[in-house]
Scaffold this motif. Structure first.
Motif, PDB file in Angstrom:
ATOM      1  N   VAL A 303       0.831  -1.205   0.000  1.00  0.00           N
ATOM      2  CA  VAL A 303       0.000   0.000   0.000  1.00  0.00           C
ATOM      3  C   VAL A 303       0.865   1.254   0.000  1.00  0.00           C
ATOM      4  O   VAL A 303       0.537   2.248  -0.664  1.00  0.00           O
ATOM      5  CB  VAL A 303      -0.968  -0.007   1.188  1.00  0.00           C
ATOM      6  N   ASN A 304       1.963   1.239   0.730  1.00  0.00           N
ATOM      7  CA  ASN A 304       2.847   2.404   0.739  1.00  0.00           C
ATOM      8  C   ASN A 304       3.343   2.726  -0.663  1.00  0.00           C
ATOM      9  O   ASN A 304       3.374   3.890  -1.080  1.00  0.00           O
ATOM     10  CB  ASN A 304       4.036   2.141   1.667  1.00  0.00           C
ATOM     11  N   LEU A 305       3.710   1.685  -1.395  1.00  0.00           N
ATOM     12  CA  LEU A 305       4.193   1.904  -2.759  1.00  0.00           C
ATOM     13  C   LEU A 305       3.058   2.363  -3.668  1.00  0.00           C
ATOM     14  O   LEU A 305       3.259   3.206  -4.554  1.00  0.00           O
ATOM     15  CB  LEU A 305       4.805   0.610  -3.293  1.00  0.00           C
ATOM     16  N   ALA A 306       1.851   1.830  -3.447  1.00  0.00           N
ATOM     17  CA  ALA A 306       0.698   2.255  -4.242  1.00  0.00           C
ATOM     18  C   ALA A 306       0.395   3.733  -4.024  1.00  0.00           C
ATOM     19  O   ALA A 306       0.096   4.473  -4.978  1.00  0.00           O
ATOM     20  CB  ALA A 306      -0.520   1.408  -3.879  1.00  0.00           C
ATOM     21  N   LEU A 307       0.475   4.180  -2.779  1.00  0.00           N
ATOM     22  CA  LEU A 307       0.226   5.591  -2.476  1.00  0.00           C
ATOM     23  C   LEU A 307       1.324   6.472  -3.081  1.00  0.00           C
ATOM     24  O   LEU A 307       1.052   7.576  -3.565  1.00  0.00           O
ATOM     25  CB  LEU A 307       0.144   5.789  -0.966  1.00  0.00           C
ATOM     26  N   ARG A 308       2.558   5.975  -3.071  1.00  0.00           N
ATOM     27  CA  ARG A 308       3.645   6.722  -3.708  1.00  0.00           C
ATOM     28  C   ARG A 308       3.413   6.821  -5.208  1.00  0.00           C
ATOM     29  O   ARG A 308       3.664   7.859  -5.824  1.00  0.00           O
ATOM     30  CB  ARG A 308       4.981   6.037  -3.428  1.00  0.00           C
ATOM     31  N   ASP A 309       2.933   5.728  -5.814  1.00  0.00           N
ATOM     32  CA  ASP A 309       2.609   5.771  -7.241  1.00  0.00           C
ATOM     33  C   ASP A 309       1.607   6.875  -7.533  1.00  0.00           C
ATOM     34  O   ASP A 309       1.750   7.637  -8.503  1.00  0.00           O
ATOM     35  CB  ASP A 309       2.001   4.436  -7.691  1.00  0.00           C
ATOM     36  N   ALA A 310       0.553   6.936  -6.712  1.00  0.00           N
ATOM     37  CA  ALA A 310      -0.476   7.958  -6.910  1.00  0.00           C
ATOM     38  C   ALA A 310       0.118   9.358  -6.802  1.00  0.00           C
ATOM     39  O   ALA A 310      -0.223  10.264  -7.582  1.00  0.00           O
ATOM     40  CB  ALA A 310      -1.596   7.769  -5.889  1.00  0.00           C
ATOM     41  N   GLN A 311       1.018   9.539  -5.851  1.00  0.00           N
ATOM     42  CA  GLN A 311       1.678  10.828  -5.669  1.00  0.00           C
ATOM     43  C   GLN A 311       2.501  11.203  -6.891  1.00  0.00           C
ATOM     44  O   GLN A 311       2.381  12.322  -7.429  1.00  0.00           O
ATOM     45  CB  GLN A 311       2.582  10.756  -4.434  1.00  0.00           C
ATOM     46  N   LYS A 312       3.325  10.276  -7.359  1.00  0.00           N
ATOM     47  CA  LYS A 312       4.205  10.546  -8.496  1.00  0.00           C
ATOM     48  C   LYS A 312       3.406  10.771  -9.781  1.00  0.00           C
ATOM     49  O   LYS A 312       3.703  11.689 -10.567  1.00  0.00           O
ATOM     50  CB  LYS A 312       5.179   9.388  -8.676  1.00  0.00           C
ATOM     51  N   LEU A 313       2.397   9.926 -10.012  1.00  0.00           N
ATOM     52  CA  LEU A 313       1.600  10.075 -11.225  1.00  0.00           C
ATOM     53  C   LEU A 313       0.757  11.341 -11.155  1.00  0.00           C
ATOM     54  O   LEU A 313       0.584  12.046 -12.165  1.00  0.00           O
ATOM     55  CB  LEU A 313       0.710   8.853 -11.433  1.00  0.00           C
ATOM     56  N   GLY A 314       0.220  11.648  -9.976  1.00  0.00           N
ATOM     57  CA  GLY A 314      -0.553  12.879  -9.820  1.00  0.00           C
ATOM     58  C   GLY A 314       0.273  14.105 -10.165  1.00  0.00           C
ATOM     59  O   GLY A 314      -0.190  15.007 -10.871  1.00  0.00           O
ATOM     60  N   ARG A 315       1.513  14.133  -9.682  1.00  0.00           N
ATOM     61  CA  ARG A 315       2.400  15.254 -10.009  1.00  0.00           C
ATOM     62  C   ARG A 315       2.618  15.337 -11.521  1.00  0.00           C
ATOM     63  O   ARG A 315       2.582  16.434 -12.108  1.00  0.00           O
ATOM     64  CB  ARG A 315       3.750  15.062  -9.321  1.00  0.00           C
ATOM     65  N   ALA A 316       2.868  14.183 -12.149  1.00  0.00           N
ATOM     66  CA  ALA A 316       3.153  14.168 -13.588  1.00  0.00           C
ATOM     67  C   ALA A 316       1.973  14.704 -14.388  1.00  0.00           C
ATOM     68  O   ALA A 316       2.144  15.480 -15.333  1.00  0.00           O
ATOM     69  CB  ALA A 316       3.489  12.743 -14.028  1.00  0.00           C
ATOM     70  N   ILE A 317       0.763  14.297 -14.023  1.00  0.00           N
ATOM     71  CA  ILE A 317      -0.426  14.739 -14.760  1.00  0.00           C
ATOM     72  C   ILE A 317      -0.660  16.233 -14.568  1.00  0.00           C
ATOM     73  O   ILE A 317      -0.970  16.957 -15.530  1.00  0.00           O
ATOM     74  CB  ILE A 317      -1.658  13.934 -14.313  1.00  0.00           C
ATOM     75  N   ILE A 318      -0.502  16.697 -13.342  1.00  0.00           N
ATOM     76  CA  ILE A 318      -0.712  18.127 -13.065  1.00  0.00           C
ATOM     77  C   ILE A 318       0.306  18.977 -13.819  1.00  0.00           C
ATOM     78  O   ILE A 318      -0.028  20.015 -14.395  1.00  0.00           O
ATOM     79  CB  ILE A 318      -0.649  18.388 -11.551  1.00  0.00           C
TER      80      ILE A 318
END
Length: 409
Positions: A303-318
């Motif tokens: 789950v920690n890695l999944a949340l990090r994925d969301a953080q990294k991808l969210g930044r990229a999209i924004i």
């Protein structure tokens, strides 16, 4: 004015954290979830959140205050024992900076941050017939998405649009149980778990107890099994006596974790994606969480890695949304995100695999495998540039330490 339109498939932790990131960036986003409602099924037991991954990602999404009200900072005590309760590893909460949270609490908190209209329940993805197009089992379809994000877990349907690779069986299967209101129903179990987690290993078997914030104890009885073990038992309704077959020589306190469990017993098999799994980049589609790097739970990083994925991808999209050429720059930034994901995901997969091998596939574990178990976790926390030298020094130190410890146990 041109804008991005994002589809997230799956309302698990990664999907439900990515959405707030995108909403903050004024990006149009919709989550499609196969389940009928947030309460359609149990979300499982507890997990520990790590400061540099899970907690950091949640805080950056503006949910730090809500999270702080749910974290159990005293619940991260960890003990590894053998079948006779001889302790081989003990980490008190004060030295383990990884506060606990129930999976159900985490998901509820994340869902509360998302407007109702963003999530469409009862939308099980059928296929992605062409770029930006989604069709669902309910007969509905959606189109014109600039990016489809597969946050749909181990058996991801989105992943099938990128790769034919399916999860592979880890070699470990077992039972999941629960002791509700443990302090009253099973005081002995409550004392044994001590508000944290206890792992008992021996002869390719385990009994694991984890304290939940609800007051219950989640119990897992997993063991090394062949490919068809779960299939052979799928239609059974096991009793505690069935589960404890082969555990007769285990400490009574450990057997009590099973005997005092109440409610349905779930039969489960643990799967993983092959170590180093990756896909060829394809514009308009990507993955997060278990869909991208499914691993066994023994490293505590899923789950920690999944949340990090969301953080990294969210930044990229924004960041892409601020560029003049939205679509081209989105694709470039997603490709960079995936390159980073492959590295971090592989590292977590290796760590979880090595920890599983140390305890379930090493004869004489935990006595014979505790050093490998500790080293696998420690190497994961080491910066890549230092791994070679650090691994050697770490191995010398860990084996020396346990050499002296084993003289007295």
């Amino acid at each position: 004015m041109p804008h991005l339109k994002i589809a997230i498939i799956g309302a698990g932790p990664a999907g439900c954290l990515l959405a707030p990131y995108l909403i903050q960036g004024s990006i149009e986003v919709t989550i499609f979830e196969a389940e009928d409602s947030p309460t359609a099924r149990s979300q499982g037991g507890t997990l520990d959140l790590h400061p540099n991954t899970g907690i950091s990602a949640i805080e950056e999404a503006g949910l730090g205050v809500a999270l702080s009200k749910l974290l159990r900072c005293g619940g991260s005590r960890l003990k590894v024992v053998d079948q006779r309760l001889q302790t081989y590893f003990y980490l008190p909460s004060a030295l383990h900076n990884a506060p606990e949270i129930d999976r159900e609490q985490l998901r509820t908190m994340l869902l509360a941050s998302i407007p109702d209209q963003v999530i469409r329940w009862s939308h099980k993805l059928k296929e992605i017939p062409s770029p930006g197009v989604l069709t669902f089992d309910n007969g509905q379809s959606e189109a014109d998405y600039n990016l489809i994000v597969g946050a749909d877990g181990a058996w991801s349907q989105v992943r099938r649009a990128l790769s034919n690779q399916l999860p592979v069986y880890s070699g470990v299967s077992g039972y999941d149980l629960n002791i509700p209101d443990a302090v009253n129903i099973s005081p002995a179990s409550s004392d044994l778990v001590g508000g944290g987690t206890i792992f008992a290993f021996a002869n390719g078997k385990s009994i694991i107890g984890q304290q939940l914030g609800s007051g219950s104890i989640s119990v897992s009885v997993w063991s090394r099994q062949g490919d068809g073990w779960m299939t052979d038992r799928r239609e059974q309704s096991p009793l505690p006596a069935d589960i404890l077959d082969g555990y007769n020589d285990w400490a009574p306190e450990l057997q009590t974790l099973v005997v005092d469990a109440i409610g349905p017993i779930r039969i489960s098999a643990l799967y993983m994606l092959p170590l180093g799994f990756r896909w060829d980049h394809k514009p308009g589609i990507t993955l997060v969480g278990d869909a991208a790097h499914l691993c066994t739970p023994f490293g505590g990083e899923g789950v920690n890695l999944a949340l990090r994925d969301a953080q990294k991808l969210g930044r990229a999209i924004i960041e892409a949304s601020r560029d003049r050429d939205l679509v081209t720059n989105l694709d470039k930034r997603v490709a960079v995100y995936e390159a980073d994901l492959f590295k971090t995901g592989h590292k977590a997969q290796v760590m979880a695999y090595d920890m599983m091998r140390a305890m379930y596939f090493t004869n004489g574990a935990p006595r014979a495998g505790i050093e490998s178990w500790v080293i696998a976790r420690a190497v994961y926390n080491t910066p890549q540039i230092l791994v070679g030298v650090h691994h050697l020094l770490l191995a010398v130190g860990v084996y020396s330490l346990f050499f002296f410890i084993k003289l007295f146990i």
